[in-house]
Design a protein around this motif. Structure first.
Motif, short mmCIF file in Angstrom:
data_model
loop_
_atom_site.label_atom_id
_atom_site.label_comp_id
_atom_site.label_asym_id
_atom_site.label_seq_id
_atom_site.Cartn_x
_atom_site.Cartn_y
_atom_site.Cartn_z
N CYS A 105 21.52 59.69 -2.85
CA CYS A 105 21.61 60.07 -1.45
C CYS A 105 20.89 58.99 -0.66
CB CYS A 105 20.99 61.44 -1.21
SG CYS A 105 20.89 61.92 0.52
N ALA A 106 21.64 58.26 0.14
CA ALA A 106 21.07 57.19 0.94
C ALA A 106 20.79 57.70 2.35
CB ALA A 106 22.04 56.01 0.99
N ALA A 107 19.61 57.38 2.84
CA ALA A 107 19.20 57.83 4.16
C ALA A 107 19.08 56.67 5.12
CB ALA A 107 17.86 58.56 4.06
N SER A 108 19.43 56.91 6.36
CA SER A 108 19.25 55.90 7.41
C SER A 108 18.72 56.59 8.65
CB SER A 108 20.57 55.20 7.73
OG SER A 108 21.53 56.13 8.18
N GLY A 109 18.06 55.82 9.48
CA GLY A 109 17.47 56.39 10.68
C GLY A 109 15.97 56.31 10.63
N ARG A 110 15.34 57.40 10.90
CA ARG A 110 13.88 57.47 10.91
C ARG A 110 13.30 57.17 9.54
NH1 ARG A 110 10.63 62.95 12.69
NH2 ARG A 110 8.63 62.37 11.81
N THR A 111 12.07 56.74 9.47
CA THR A 111 11.40 56.34 8.24
C THR A 111 11.57 57.39 7.15
OG1 THR A 111 9.79 55.16 9.55
CG2 THR A 111 9.25 55.55 7.25
N PHE A 112 12.18 56.97 6.04
CA PHE A 112 12.55 57.88 4.96
C PHE A 112 11.34 58.59 4.37
CE2 PHE A 112 15.11 59.66 1.79
CZ PHE A 112 14.55 59.45 0.54
N SER A 113 10.24 57.90 4.27
CA SER A 113 9.07 58.49 3.60
C SER A 113 8.45 59.65 4.37
CB SER A 113 8.01 57.40 3.37
OG SER A 113 7.61 56.85 4.60
N THR A 114 8.90 59.88 5.59
CA THR A 114 8.39 61.02 6.36
C THR A 114 9.15 62.30 6.09
OG1 THR A 114 9.78 60.55 8.29
CG2 THR A 114 7.63 59.48 8.21
#
Length: 123
Positions: free
Chosen positions: A22-31
């Motif tokens: 699952c790839a995430a984009s946008g706001r900082t992933f670690s949050t």
């Protein structure tokens, strides 16, 4: 907010393995805390696994414990679900979900969802 895109689904024989991403984009992933859910035809969406923001805490549904492993790569903005010893009853559309705090088993508590990836396990 965050956008989520799942990949890695497919058709596999019982006893086989698949790795979902699952790839995430946008706001900082670690949050974000992350979860995996699945939905079979005619059934409600059910919890599979979840992981905390730093990856130090994971939760699993009883039905997948010992067979599935959730992990995350914050540098790659991705979360993974390694699925081993697959069974026909694992057949479903698998979704990843994100939240800023919650990483339990209630789908309604997650704010963001991907479109899903189909997993089919033949007997």
């Amino acid at each position: 907010q965050v956008q989520l895109v799942e990949s890695g689904g497919g058709l596999v024989q019982a006893g086989g393995s698949l790795r979902l991403s699952c790839a995430a984009s946008g706001r900082t992933f670690s949050t974000y805390t992350m979860g995996w859910f699945r939905q079979a035809p005619g059934k409600e969406r059910e919890f599979v696994a979840s992981i905390s923001r730093g990856g130090g805490t994971t939760n699993y549904a009883d039905s997948v414990k010992g067979r599935f492993t959730i992990s995350r790569g914050n540098a790659k903005n991705s979360v993974y679900l390694q699925m081993n010893s697959l069974k026909p009853e694992d057949t479903a559309v698998y979704y990843c979900a994100a939240d800023t705090v919650y990483y339990g088993d209630l789908p309604g508590r997650y704010d963001y969802w991907g479109q899903g990836t189909q997993v089919a396990v033949s007997s």
